[in-house]
Design an enzyme around this catalytic site. Structure first.
Site, PDB file in Angstrom:
ATOM      1  N   THR A 549       0.849  -1.191   0.000  1.00  0.00           N
ATOM      2  CA  THR A 549       0.000   0.000   0.000  1.00  0.00           C
ATOM      3  C   THR A 549       0.884   1.241   0.000  1.00  0.00           C
ATOM      4  O   THR A 549       2.110   1.141   0.003  1.00  0.00           O
ATOM      5  CB  THR A 549      -0.896   0.045   1.250  1.00  0.00           C
ATOM      6  OG1 THR A 549      -0.094   0.386   2.394  1.00  0.00           O
ATOM      7  CG2 THR A 549      -1.576  -1.289   1.492  1.00  0.00           C
ATOM      8  N   LYS A 573       6.858   3.376   0.913  1.00  0.00           N
ATOM      9  CA  LYS A 573       8.061   4.155   1.245  1.00  0.00           C
ATOM     10  C   LYS A 573       7.916   4.980   2.521  1.00  0.00           C
ATOM     11  O   LYS A 573       8.894   5.567   2.996  1.00  0.00           O
ATOM     12  CB  LYS A 573       8.402   5.117   0.098  1.00  0.00           C
ATOM     13  CG  LYS A 573       8.575   4.487  -1.261  1.00  0.00           C
ATOM     14  CD  LYS A 573       8.851   5.557  -2.311  1.00  0.00           C
ATOM     15  CE  LYS A 573       8.765   4.999  -3.709  1.00  0.00           C
ATOM     16  NZ  LYS A 573       7.385   4.658  -4.095  1.00  0.00           N
ATOM     17  N   GLU A 600      13.579  -3.145  -0.362  1.00  0.00           N
ATOM     18  CA  GLU A 600      14.372  -3.015  -1.582  1.00  0.00           C
ATOM     19  C   GLU A 600      13.623  -2.262  -2.668  1.00  0.00           C
ATOM     20  O   GLU A 600      14.202  -1.449  -3.396  1.00  0.00           O
ATOM     21  CB  GLU A 600      14.763  -4.411  -2.092  1.00  0.00           C
ATOM     22  CG  GLU A 600      15.559  -4.424  -3.384  1.00  0.00           C
ATOM     23  CD  GLU A 600      16.955  -3.828  -3.236  1.00  0.00           C
ATOM     24  OE1 GLU A 600      17.199  -2.747  -3.798  1.00  0.00           O
ATOM     25  OE2 GLU A 600      17.783  -4.440  -2.541  1.00  0.00           O
ATOM     26  N   VAL A 603      13.140   1.902  -3.771  1.00  0.00           N
ATOM     27  CA  VAL A 603      13.929   2.630  -4.768  1.00  0.00           C
ATOM     28  C   VAL A 603      14.263   1.673  -5.908  1.00  0.00           C
ATOM     29  O   VAL A 603      14.829   0.605  -5.690  1.00  0.00           O
ATOM     30  CB  VAL A 603      15.236   3.178  -4.161  1.00  0.00           C
ATOM     31  CG1 VAL A 603      16.018   3.961  -5.211  1.00  0.00           C
ATOM     32  CG2 VAL A 603      14.964   4.032  -2.947  1.00  0.00           C
ATOM     33  N   ALA A 605      12.302  -0.084  -7.910  1.00  0.00           N
ATOM     34  CA  ALA A 605      11.442  -1.266  -8.087  1.00  0.00           C
ATOM     35  C   ALA A 605      12.233  -2.538  -7.802  1.00  0.00           C
ATOM     36  O   ALA A 605      12.658  -2.760  -6.675  1.00  0.00           O
ATOM     37  CB  ALA A 605      10.811  -1.277  -9.479  1.00  0.00           C
ATOM     38  N   LEU A 607      15.243  -3.367  -9.006  1.00  0.00           N
ATOM     39  CA  LEU A 607      16.697  -3.253  -9.166  1.00  0.00           C
ATOM     40  C   LEU A 607      17.405  -3.480  -7.828  1.00  0.00           C
ATOM     41  O   LEU A 607      16.925  -3.035  -6.785  1.00  0.00           O
ATOM     42  CB  LEU A 607      17.072  -1.869  -9.708  1.00  0.00           C
ATOM     43  CG  LEU A 607      16.575  -1.527 -11.121  1.00  0.00           C
ATOM     44  CD1 LEU A 607      16.964  -0.099 -11.484  1.00  0.00           C
ATOM     45  CD2 LEU A 607      17.154  -2.499 -12.146  1.00  0.00           C
ATOM     46  N   GLU A 661       1.608   7.848 -10.207  1.00  0.00           N
ATOM     47  CA  GLU A 661       0.649   7.666  -9.126  1.00  0.00           C
ATOM     48  C   GLU A 661      -0.730   8.081  -9.629  1.00  0.00           C
ATOM     49  O   GLU A 661      -0.847   8.824 -10.618  1.00  0.00           O
ATOM     50  CB  GLU A 661       1.040   8.542  -7.918  1.00  0.00           C
ATOM     51  CG  GLU A 661       2.384   8.216  -7.310  1.00  0.00           C
ATOM     52  CD  GLU A 661       2.385   6.928  -6.515  1.00  0.00           C
ATOM     53  OE1 GLU A 661       1.291   6.454  -6.143  1.00  0.00           O
ATOM     54  OE2 GLU A 661       3.473   6.389  -6.262  1.00  0.00           O
ATOM     55  N   ASP A 672       8.073  11.943  -4.655  1.00  0.00           N
ATOM     56  CA  ASP A 672       8.447  10.532  -4.700  1.00  0.00           C
ATOM     57  C   ASP A 672       9.958  10.371  -4.809  1.00  0.00           C
ATOM     58  O   ASP A 672      10.559   9.518  -4.146  1.00  0.00           O
ATOM     59  CB  ASP A 672       7.749   9.851  -5.877  1.00  0.00           C
ATOM     60  CG  ASP A 672       7.859   8.340  -5.805  1.00  0.00           C
ATOM     61  OD1 ASP A 672       7.523   7.766  -4.751  1.00  0.00           O
ATOM     62  OD2 ASP A 672       8.288   7.731  -6.806  1.00  0.00           O
ATOM     63  N   LYS A 676      12.756   8.691  -2.157  1.00  0.00           N
ATOM     64  CA  LYS A 676      13.725   7.669  -2.570  1.00  0.00           C
ATOM     65  C   LYS A 676      15.154   8.108  -2.249  1.00  0.00           C
ATOM     66  O   LYS A 676      15.973   7.299  -1.783  1.00  0.00           O
ATOM     67  CB  LYS A 676      13.578   7.379  -4.058  1.00  0.00           C
ATOM     68  CG  LYS A 676      12.269   6.697  -4.425  1.00  0.00           C
ATOM     69  CD  LYS A 676      12.126   6.543  -5.932  1.00  0.00           C
ATOM     70  CE  LYS A 676      10.823   5.847  -6.296  1.00  0.00           C
ATOM     71  NZ  LYS A 676      10.621   5.725  -7.756  1.00  0.00           N
TER      72      LYS A 676
END
Length: 809
Positions: A549, A573, A600, A603, A605, A607, A661, A672, A676
């Site tokens: 969420t 986040k 993880e 930031v 997705a 990676l 979003e 966002d 990150k």
């Protein structure tokens, strides 16, 4: 020659008694068959005796049930015209007369109780012997002799063994006798060997007759690695030693009566446990043979859920000889059984486990025994803690195997299970401990899983949020479940799913094929607090909360979840980028509890950015600078703008492609990216708050005010500005990138132009890229690049975090 014992469940219905007939008649002769009373009859006999002694006419109803049960059995087995039918009727008449006398005088002695309950085995053995071809019936009271000892009857082995030899001499076919019942050696009155005594009868016969095997036929396939009612993947143990079987029996495994083992142990006669309803199954073989298995140090787990702990504490006990002698002598004199003892090496505390029903008497007895010491202050207190559970892990392979106790208590600790008392004998075949009754299920599951007694390692997932990421995650888990089980030995159970309105919970696992329908039809009204409380009350082992969420309320429950030894995997986040002290507290809480807090996908997705940063810093490197394009949404927008596609349309396309979003202002405002960058800086070892980040935005502040509808209406006003700038950049072979920077803890975000030779220039679609400069990677920064947005790659990253909790590769 074999001795076969059939329990109450094996002679409970006509169908299973016919199985007994088939099993016995297919055995090589001679065979001795020992039977219990028909299933449930012994309980009814005790009940009818109690009712009659109380002068309650209800005894007649229970007596009629007993009589009807036996006469129906005779009829259904087509024995109505045999001598067995007449014998059964005679015995039932005798039983009725005895009970009538008890009812009239409203009193009953122990001897009469023994007589009454002994009718169960007399009746069943007559029925079974009549059914089996060429079978001979012998009343066990003729050869099993007992003598009184304290408040119970014990076997007189000298007399019993002589009589067994006499009665079973020249046996050539099948002999059937009742278990449990015996007779007093001096008076001949009916006695018994106690509950479970039919097993003991069979063992005594097997030992004296030098049988090749004692088979105990029951309603289970053998000893299980744990209670299958609690551990759904418990399985049958093929081989046990006598010692292992005894330890498991003493701590709650009710497969056989513990004294059964003693007679055959000394004669080296193996015991095989088999299932009357599944005779083809090999069951469990108990013998002296020890099976070495380096992978499985323990054979099984047993438990007693009816446990109370009595503790005697006082400095006056230190160095005083005979204290424990007085404790256990006083308890024994009052018939109180102790099944576990734990004593502090300083001798100032002794704790022992008894049944809850024995607590008050135990306290009374001990306070009387140590009254003088209590009055003198030498003993501070004698107290009891009720409603506990005792768990024992058993296995002869634990001997001289280092780390077993450490692994056991470490596993329990990481699962949040408190050990109140523990004990281990020098034989090293049993480690037992006492814990809260509410933790029993979780303790058994986590031990079973940790010591490789389970076929699969289980991970139980609670998922909050089933939107694009959460829904994709469930689809990926559904596709991978079978492969992970087969190839990695990992079973992922989704046991809880919650959306904004409802929560669906199932300890056994939710059907992922129909979870949406189930959530609507079978779900309970939910909120973050309710979902948290349900997770904690279920108290499932190896659990992880997965947050897909963007809810601050879900993030707010992380602390309580971690405090209860449940890992957290977050795509959300908010917690990692919010208040720094809370971020640190969550990480410290996870470390303290031995669980994981993973984010993880916050930031990049899927990676491996966070893992890389952690690996660098944990190995001693220092991160000096980071430059990154971290918004897949903004990168998509600036890669999409063209002469044909204006800025406003590119933003709408990003929303429609689900890169942005639902409210794209979050992306356009840099919020966002700021979150990150803060997370990256913190993971790199810097204390940074969102307010510390310098912002250089490309959309005027007025566009972020008002409603979302007003935003979409005003956005085309910026199209001409961006088209002019795009043409200029195109002519210079340059591009816009929204870049996040961190240098020695100073952070900033803003729109930046990059030339064609810059690593950020060719970043396509919604991809992310990060350049990490460290003391080791100073001249040539480390670059990580790839998909940085999208439900499927984010879900895959979350999935990878979930799997990492199981520590598989």
């Amino acid at each position: 020659m074999k001795v076969l014992k059939f329990g109450g469940s094996s002679v409970g219905t006509p169908e299973v008694i016919l199985n007994v007939k088939s099993i016995v008649e297919n055995e090589q002769k001679p065979v001795v068959v020992v039977v219990s009373a028909l299933g449930g009859i012994t309980d009814k006999l005790y009940k009818v005796a109690e009712l009659a002694a109380a002068g309650d006419t209800e005894y007649e109803t229970v007596l009629n049930e007993i009589c009807l049960r036996h006469t129906d059995m005779v009829a259904q087995l087509h024995l109505a015209t045999t001598p067995a039918a007449a014998s059964v009727n005679v015995l039932l008449d005798e039983l009725g007369n005895i009970l009538k006398g008890v009812f009239l005088i409203k009193d009953i002695s122990e001897r009469i109780v023994n007589t009454i309950v002994g009718y169960g085995e007399q009746l069943s053995s007559i029925i079974v012997s009549s059914l089996i071809d060429n079978a001979k019936h012998i009343d066990s009271r003729l050869f099993i002799k007992t003598i009184p000892q304290f408040d119970r009857d014990v076997v007189d082995f000298d007399t019993t063994n002589k009589l067994i030899t006499q009665y079973f001499a020249n046996m050539s076919s099948v002999v059937v006798c009742g278990g449990f019942i015996a007779s007093d050696e001096a008076t001949g009155h009916t006695t018994n060997l106690g509950r479970g005594g039919s097993d003991y009868t069979a063992s005594i016969l097997a030992a004296q007759l030098n049988a090749s095997m004692l088979e105990i036929w029951t309603d289970v396939d053998g000893f299980m690695t744990a209670d299958p009612r609690i551990i759904k993947n418990a399985y049958v143990i093929e081989k046990l030693t006598f010692v292992e079987a005894m330890e498991l029996c003493n701590f709650g495994a009710k497969v056989i009566y513990p004294p059964t083992i003693f007679p055959v142990y000394h004669k080296d006669i193996p015991i095989r446990i088999k299932n009357t309803m599944n005779p083809a199954n090999e069951g469990t073989c108990i013998s002296h043979e020890r099976v070495a298995d380096a992978k499985k140090a323990i054979k099984g787990i047993s438990s007693i859920n009816d446990t109370a702990l009595i503790t005697i504490q006082g400095l006056g006990m230190v160095g005083v000889i005979g204290v424990n002698y007085r404790i256990f002598k006083a308890l024994a004199q009052h018939g109180i059984s102790v099944f576990m003892v734990s004593q502090a090496s300083s001798e100032n505390t002794t704790s022992f486990a008894v049944k809850n029903a024995d607590v008050e008497l135990s306290l009374e007895v001990l306070r009387a025994e140590f009254k003088q010491e209590i009055d003198n202050g030498e003993i501070n207190h004698i107290k009891a803690e009720k409603d506990l559970a005792t768990v024992a892990i058993v296995g002869e392979n634990m001997k001289r195997t280092t780390g077993i106790a450490g692994k056991l208590f470490g596993t329990l600790g990481k699962s949040g299970i408190n050990v109140i008392a523990c004990a281990q004998g020098a034989s090293e075949t049993n480690i037992s401990f006492v814990t809260d009754l509410k933790s029993l299920r979780k303790a058994l599951n986590v031990i079973h899983d940790s010591f490789f007694l389970s076929e699969y390692q289980e991970l139980n997932v609670f998922l909050a949020g089933i939107g694009t990421v959460g829904g994709s995650l469930l689809e990926q888990i559904k596709r991978q479940q079978k492969k992970l089980m087969l190839e990695k030995g990992l079973k992922i159970n989704v046991v809880g799913i919650a959306n904004v309105h409802n929560a669906l919970l199932n300890r056994e696992g939710i059907d992922l094929q129909n979870y949406k329908k189930l959530l609507d039809t079978a779900g309970i009204p939910s909120s973050p607090e309710i979902f948290k409380n349900e997770i904690l009350s279920m108290n499932i082992f190896n659990s992880v909360l997965v947050d897909c969420t963007a809810s601050p309320d879900i993030a707010a429950i992380y602390s309580d979840v971690l405090a209860n030894n449940i890992s957290v995997v977050a795509a959300n986040k908010i917690a990692a980028s919010g208040d720094y002290d809370n971020y640190i507290a969550l990480k410290e809480q996870a470390q303290k509890r031995g669980v994981k807090y993973l984010f993880e996908t916050n930031v990049g997705a899927g990676l491996p950015i966070m893992n890389t940063i952690n690996n660098l810093t944990n190995s001693g490197d220092k991160i000096l600078r980071m430059e990154a394009v971290l918004s897949g949404t903004l990168n998509f927008i600036f890669n999409t703008i063209s002469a044909e596609i204006p800025f406003s349309k590119a933003v709408m396309m990003a929303k429609e492609a689900r890169f942005a979003e639902p409210d794209p202002r979050i992306d356009l405002s840099g919020t966002d990216v700021i979150r990150k960058l803060v997370i990256l800086a913190r993971e790199a070892g810097y204390r940074v708050e969102q307010s510390d980040v310098q912002k250089h935005l490309f959309v005027p502040e007025t566009y972020f005010q008002g409603s979302l509808e007003n935003f979409w209406a005003k956005l085309p006003e910026l199209d001409d500005v961006f088209e002019k700038e795009r043409k200029v950049l195109e002519s210079k072979q340059m591009k816009y990138r929204f870049v996040a920077k961190m240098e020695n803890g100073t952070c900033s975000v803003g729109l930046q132009t990059v030339v064609s030779t810059h690593p950020f220039y060719d970043l396509e679609g919604s991809n992310n890229i990060i350049m990490i400069t460290t003391e080791r990677y100073k001249e040539y920064p480390m670059i990580i690049k790839g998909y940085g947005a999208g439900a499927s790659v984010t879900a895959a990253g979350v999935f990878a975090d979930i799997i990492s909790i199981a520590n598989i590769r």
